[in-house]
Motif scaffolding. Structure first.
Motif, PDB file in Angstrom:
ATOM      1  N   GLY A 174      76.010  25.580   1.681  1.00 52.62           N
ATOM      2  CA  GLY A 174      75.249  24.546   2.397  1.00 52.62           C
ATOM      3  C   GLY A 174      74.929  23.321   1.565  1.00 52.62           C
ATOM      4  O   GLY A 174      74.091  22.504   1.955  1.00 52.62           O
ATOM      5  N   THR A 175      75.610  23.141   0.434  1.00 50.72           N
ATOM      6  CA  THR A 175      75.376  21.958  -0.414  1.00 50.72           C
ATOM      7  C   THR A 175      75.496  20.664   0.394  1.00 50.72           C
ATOM      8  O   THR A 175      74.625  19.785   0.319  1.00 50.72           O
ATOM      9  N   VAL A 176      76.561  20.570   1.185  1.00 56.32           N
ATOM     10  CA  VAL A 176      76.808  19.331   1.934  1.00 56.32           C
ATOM     11  C   VAL A 176      75.719  19.113   2.983  1.00 56.32           C
ATOM     12  O   VAL A 176      75.236  17.990   3.170  1.00 56.32           O
ATOM     13  N   ASP A 177      75.274  20.183   3.637  1.00 52.74           N
ATOM     14  CA  ASP A 177      74.197  20.048   4.639  1.00 52.74           C
ATOM     15  C   ASP A 177      72.927  19.529   3.986  1.00 52.74           C
ATOM     16  O   ASP A 177      72.249  18.654   4.527  1.00 52.74           O
ATOM     17  N   VAL A 178      72.605  20.078   2.822  1.00 60.03           N
ATOM     18  CA  VAL A 178      71.394  19.623   2.108  1.00 60.03           C
ATOM     19  C   VAL A 178      71.492  18.124   1.859  1.00 60.03           C
ATOM     20  O   VAL A 178      70.548  17.366   2.137  1.00 60.03           O
ATOM     21  N   ALA A 179      72.647  17.678   1.365  1.00 60.78           N
ATOM     22  CA  ALA A 179      72.816  16.255   1.040  1.00 60.78           C
ATOM     23  C   ALA A 179      72.732  15.403   2.309  1.00 60.78           C
ATOM     24  O   ALA A 179      72.084  14.351   2.314  1.00 60.78           O
ATOM     25  N   GLN A 180      73.386  15.868   3.369  1.00 64.04           N
ATOM     26  CA  GLN A 180      73.413  15.081   4.614  1.00 64.04           C
ATOM     27  C   GLN A 180      72.031  14.914   5.233  1.00 64.04           C
ATOM     28  O   GLN A 180      71.768  13.941   5.925  1.00 64.04           O
ATOM     29  N   GLN A 181      71.155  15.880   5.009  1.00 61.89           N
ATOM     30  CA  GLN A 181      69.834  15.818   5.648  1.00 61.89           C
ATOM     31  C   GLN A 181      68.844  14.906   4.926  1.00 61.89           C
ATOM     32  O   GLN A 181      67.753  14.661   5.418  1.00 61.89           O
ATOM     33  N   LEU A 182      69.232  14.411   3.751  1.00 64.18           N
ATOM     34  CA  LEU A 182      68.288  13.579   2.993  1.00 64.18           C
ATOM     35  C   LEU A 182      68.238  12.167   3.565  1.00 64.18           C
ATOM     36  O   LEU A 182      69.248  11.660   4.060  1.00 64.18           O
ATOM     37  N   THR A 183      67.082  11.566   3.453  1.00 62.04           N
ATOM     38  CA  THR A 183      66.980  10.150   3.806  1.00 62.04           C
ATOM     39  C   THR A 183      66.821   9.389   2.496  1.00 62.04           C
ATOM     40  O   THR A 183      65.813   9.531   1.804  1.00 62.04           O
ATOM     41  N   LEU A 184      67.843   8.624   2.163  1.00 62.34           N
ATOM     42  CA  LEU A 184      67.834   7.902   0.890  1.00 62.34           C
ATOM     43  C   LEU A 184      67.938   6.409   1.139  1.00 62.34           C
ATOM     44  O   LEU A 184      68.447   5.980   2.172  1.00 62.34           O
ATOM     45  N   ARG A 185      67.481   5.641   0.158  1.00 63.32           N
ATOM     46  CA  ARG A 185      67.613   4.186   0.290  1.00 63.32           C
ATOM     47  C   ARG A 185      69.008   3.730  -0.139  1.00 63.32           C
ATOM     48  O   ARG A 185      69.551   2.768   0.355  1.00 63.32           O
ATOM     49  N   THR A 186      69.585   4.451  -1.100  1.00 66.39           N
ATOM     50  CA  THR A 186      70.932   4.120  -1.586  1.00 66.39           C
ATOM     51  C   THR A 186      71.954   4.712  -0.617  1.00 66.39           C
ATOM     52  O   THR A 186      71.808   5.869  -0.219  1.00 66.39           O
ATOM     53  N   PRO A 187      72.986   3.932  -0.244  1.00 72.72           N
ATOM     54  CA  PRO A 187      74.010   4.510   0.642  1.00 72.72           C
ATOM     55  C   PRO A 187      74.661   5.733  -0.012  1.00 72.72           C
ATOM     56  O   PRO A 187      74.969   5.711  -1.201  1.00 72.72           O
ATOM     57  N   LEU A 188      74.812   6.781   0.793  1.00 67.73           N
ATOM     58  CA  LEU A 188      75.411   8.022   0.274  1.00 67.73           C
ATOM     59  C   LEU A 188      76.693   8.300   1.044  1.00 67.73           C
ATOM     60  O   LEU A 188      76.708   8.285   2.274  1.00 67.73           O
ATOM     61  N   ARG A 189      77.780   8.515   0.303  1.00 67.53           N
ATOM     62  CA  ARG A 189      79.049   8.897   0.936  1.00 67.53           C
ATOM     63  C   ARG A 189      79.424  10.276   0.439  1.00 67.53           C
ATOM     64  O   ARG A 189      79.331  10.554  -0.762  1.00 67.53           O
TER      65      ARG A 189
END
Ligand SMILES: Nc1nc2c(ncn2[C@@H]2O[C@H](COP(=O)(O)OP(=O)(O)OP(=O)(O)O)[C@@H](O)[C@H]2O)c(=O)[nH]1
Ligand SMILES: [Mg+2]
Length: 233
Positions: A41-56
């Motif tokens: 679930g690494t990718v799910d954890v990352a996708q659920q974050l709200t960050l100011r820096t664009p994340l790809r």
């Protein structure tokens, strides 16, 4: 860029900290995560974050390997200056802007966060891990002598992407920074001390296979350096 393989326990913390430090800077940045099919679930954890820096997030199918994942991230990055750091909490995100700015300013073509220059050290590593790191570094140093780098094994570094086109970079195993040092000969290289902590959680991906790959990698770089010396007289 952050390479990930089964780092659900740490990736959220590392991404939030990195976002925090990058959002205080005036230079534009993006965070790239290259995941090799994590099953935790690494990718799910990352996708659920709200960050100011664009994340790809790039998910690679059917391909695995730390060095090739980093190179993949570098190639996909839009900026001229690229940075690699682990996603297990060993590399302090607070140092990332400094490494980036050293390269952006033209002060160096490569900036390495170093455990082995004055002020840098490793805490809470087991004795076997220390010995393994020392042996790997000793094997590498004759090849990186020209750059005077003390920690060619570091996985926390920034480079100017232009230097990657000086030679064909062939990612084998874990150590892309070492590969770049030998094949692309960045000049100058600046090392910045940092304190390396053992991973915050999760399990190591360093296996016997990675150690065997490293020996193969070093051998291929010795062959490369020898042939380069013959061809340049
Ligand atoms: N994309 C990708 N990432 C990887 C792969 N192997 C390791 N990583 C990531 O690369 C970083 C370094 O891996 P680690 O397992 O921490 O290796 P290490 O730091 O030498 O070992 P430890 O000291 O035990 O942490 C971590 O962020 C891993 O998730 C891989 O095959 N693909
Ligand atoms: Mg680690």
């Amino acid at each position: 860029m952050l390479p990930t393989y089964n780092e659900a326990a740490t990736v959220g913390h590392v991404l939030r900290q990195l976002d925090e430090v990058l959002s205080r800077e005036t230079f534009r940045s993006e965070i790239l995560l290259v995941d090799d099919g994590s099953e935790d679930g690494t990718v799910d954890v990352a996708q659920q974050l709200t960050l100011r820096t664009p994340l790809r997030i790039i998910v690679r199918e059917g391909e695995r390997g730390l060095a090739s994942a980093i190179l993949n991230g570098f190639n996909a990055a839009e900026g001229r200056v690229v940075l690699a750091m682990d996603s297990d909490g060993s590399h302090p995100p607070s140092l990332a802007p400094t490494l980036i700015k050293v390269v952006m300013s033209g002060e160096a073509e490569m900036a390495i966060a170093s455990r082995y220059v004055e002020g840098g050290y490793v805490v809470n590593w087991r004795m076997e891990r220390r010995l393994l790191s020392a042996a790997a570094t000793l094997m590498a140093l004759p090849l990186t002598n020209g750059t005077k780098v003390q920690d060619p094994m570091s996985g926390f570094f920034a480079v100017d992407k232009h230097i990657l086109w000086r030679s064909s970079v062939r990612p084998i195993g874990f150590k892309l920074g070492f590969e770049i040092l030998v094949r692309c000969r960045p000049l100058p290289v600046v090392e910045i001390p940092f304190v390396f902590h053992d991973r915050l959680a999760g399990s190591s991906k360093l296996s016997f296979r990675q150690i065997a790959d490293y020996v193969w990698h070093v051998a291929s770089l010795y062959r490369f350096a020898y042939q380069r010396r013959l061809s340049t007289g």
